[in-house]
Design a protein around this motif. Structure first.
Motif, short mmCIF file in Angstrom:
data_model
loop_
_atom_site.label_atom_id
_atom_site.label_comp_id
_atom_site.label_asym_id
_atom_site.label_seq_id
_atom_site.Cartn_x
_atom_site.Cartn_y
_atom_site.Cartn_z
N PHE A 1 44.17 23.61 31.21
CA PHE A 1 43.65 24.30 30.05
C PHE A 1 43.50 25.78 30.37
O PHE A 1 43.15 26.15 31.50
CB PHE A 1 42.29 23.74 29.64
CG PHE A 1 42.33 22.40 28.96
CD1 PHE A 1 43.51 21.83 28.50
CD2 PHE A 1 41.16 21.70 28.75
CE1 PHE A 1 43.53 20.61 27.86
CE2 PHE A 1 41.16 20.47 28.10
CZ PHE A 1 42.35 19.93 27.65
N ALA A 2 43.73 26.62 29.37
CA ALA A 2 43.67 28.07 29.56
C ALA A 2 42.35 28.51 30.20
O ALA A 2 42.36 29.33 31.13
CB ALA A 2 43.87 28.78 28.22
N GLN A 3 41.24 27.96 29.75
CA GLN A 3 39.95 28.38 30.29
C GLN A 3 39.78 28.00 31.76
O GLN A 3 39.01 28.62 32.49
CB GLN A 3 38.78 27.84 29.45
CG GLN A 3 38.59 26.35 29.50
CD GLN A 3 39.26 25.62 28.36
OE1 GLN A 3 40.16 26.15 27.70
NE2 GLN A 3 38.82 24.39 28.10
N ASP A 4 40.53 27.00 32.22
CA ASP A 4 40.44 26.59 33.62
C ASP A 4 41.40 27.36 34.52
O ASP A 4 41.36 27.21 35.74
CB ASP A 4 40.71 25.08 33.74
CG ASP A 4 39.66 24.27 32.99
OD1 ASP A 4 38.46 24.64 33.08
OD2 ASP A 4 40.02 23.30 32.32
N LEU A 5 42.24 28.19 33.92
CA LEU A 5 43.19 28.99 34.70
C LEU A 5 42.77 30.46 34.79
O LEU A 5 43.43 31.25 35.46
CB LEU A 5 44.59 28.92 34.05
CG LEU A 5 45.19 27.52 33.95
CD1 LEU A 5 46.53 27.58 33.22
CD2 LEU A 5 45.34 26.89 35.31
N VAL A 6 41.68 30.81 34.15
CA VAL A 6 41.23 32.20 34.08
C VAL A 6 41.12 32.85 35.45
O VAL A 6 41.51 34.01 35.62
CB VAL A 6 39.88 32.30 33.31
CG1 VAL A 6 39.27 33.68 33.42
CG2 VAL A 6 40.08 31.91 31.86
N ASN A 7 40.60 32.15 36.42
CA ASN A 7 40.38 32.74 37.75
C ASN A 7 41.58 32.61 38.69
O ASN A 7 41.46 32.88 39.88
CB ASN A 7 39.13 32.13 38.40
CG ASN A 7 37.88 32.49 37.63
OD1 ASN A 7 37.75 33.59 37.10
ND2 ASN A 7 36.95 31.56 37.55
N LYS A 8 42.72 32.20 38.16
CA LYS A 8 43.93 32.06 38.97
C LYS A 8 44.94 33.10 38.50
O LYS A 8 45.23 33.22 37.32
CB LYS A 8 44.49 30.65 38.84
CG LYS A 8 43.54 29.61 39.45
CD LYS A 8 44.06 28.22 39.27
CE LYS A 8 43.23 27.17 39.94
NZ LYS A 8 41.81 27.28 39.91
N SER A 9 45.48 33.86 39.44
CA SER A 9 46.44 34.91 39.08
C SER A 9 47.77 34.30 38.66
O SER A 9 48.10 33.17 39.04
CB SER A 9 46.65 35.86 40.25
OG SER A 9 47.42 35.23 41.27
N ASP A 10 48.53 35.05 37.90
CA ASP A 10 49.87 34.61 37.51
C ASP A 10 50.71 34.32 38.76
O ASP A 10 51.40 33.32 38.81
CB ASP A 10 50.58 35.67 36.67
CG ASP A 10 50.03 35.76 35.25
OD1 ASP A 10 49.12 34.98 34.89
OD2 ASP A 10 50.51 36.63 34.50
N ASN A 11 50.64 35.21 39.75
CA ASN A 11 51.44 35.03 40.97
C ASN A 11 51.07 33.74 41.69
O ASN A 11 51.94 33.04 42.21
CB ASN A 11 51.30 36.23 41.90
CG ASN A 11 52.03 37.44 41.36
OD1 ASN A 11 52.95 37.33 40.56
ND2 ASN A 11 51.60 38.61 41.78
N TYR A 12 49.78 33.42 41.73
CA TYR A 12 49.34 32.17 42.36
C TYR A 12 49.92 30.96 41.61
O TYR A 12 50.44 30.04 42.22
CB TYR A 12 47.81 32.11 42.38
CG TYR A 12 47.26 30.77 42.81
CD1 TYR A 12 47.16 30.46 44.17
CD2 TYR A 12 46.88 29.81 41.88
CE1 TYR A 12 46.68 29.21 44.57
CE2 TYR A 12 46.41 28.57 42.27
CZ TYR A 12 46.30 28.28 43.62
OH TYR A 12 45.85 27.04 44.02
N LEU A 13 49.81 30.98 40.29
CA LEU A 13 50.31 29.86 39.49
C LEU A 13 51.83 29.73 39.60
O LEU A 13 52.36 28.62 39.73
CB LEU A 13 49.89 30.02 38.03
CG LEU A 13 48.38 29.93 37.78
CD1 LEU A 13 48.05 30.33 36.35
CD2 LEU A 13 47.86 28.54 38.10
N ILE A 14 52.53 30.85 39.56
CA ILE A 14 53.99 30.83 39.69
C ILE A 14 54.39 30.27 41.05
O ILE A 14 55.27 29.40 41.14
CB ILE A 14 54.58 32.23 39.45
CG1 ILE A 14 54.40 32.63 37.98
CG2 ILE A 14 56.04 32.31 39.87
CD1 ILE A 14 54.59 34.10 37.69
N ALA A 15 53.75 30.74 42.11
CA ALA A 15 54.06 30.24 43.45
C ALA A 15 53.76 28.75 43.56
O ALA A 15 54.53 27.99 44.18
CB ALA A 15 53.27 31.03 44.51
#
Length: 110
Positions: free
Chosen positions: A55-69
């Motif tokens: 969920f978007a609200q659960d990804l707030v503290n994760k950077s795009d680079n972290y998620l992409i990696a």
């Protein structure tokens, strides 16, 4: 520094910003992958399961680079596999932006 070299380096470093989003057909394929393949661990509604909520609200503290990696390379020691063979980095970047949107916003653009 030579102005052309500086311009070239700036363009090279911002290449991902210039990348085009996937075609509408590929976007549909990626959404299907998200629902069925990612959903098998993250839940069909992405609320979490074996894997954490997407969920978007659960990804707030994760950077795009972290998620992409994480999507591209998987997470060692977990059930998260690398998706690099199936989805490009540019497509992954688009997917991360999709995940950051509220569900109502995602469905209204179809």
């Amino acid at each position: 520094m030579n102005h052309r070299l500086c311009l070239w380096l700036c363009l090279l470093c911002s290449g991902s910003a210039l990348a085009q989003p996937p075609t509408l057909e590929r976007q549909s394929e990626i959404r299907n992958l998200l629902k069925h393949d990612c959903g098998s661990c993250h839940g069909l509604t992405l609320k979490g399961g074996l894997g954490p909520s997407l969920f978007a609200q659960d990804l707030v503290n994760k950077s795009d680079n972290y998620l992409i990696a994480t999507i591209q390379n998987g997470r060692k020691g977990t059930a998260m596999p690398p998706w690099k063979p199936f989805i490009s980095e540019n497509e992954t970047r688009w997917l991360v932006q999709e995940l950051r949107r509220k569900p109502a916003e995602r469905t209204s653009n179809h």
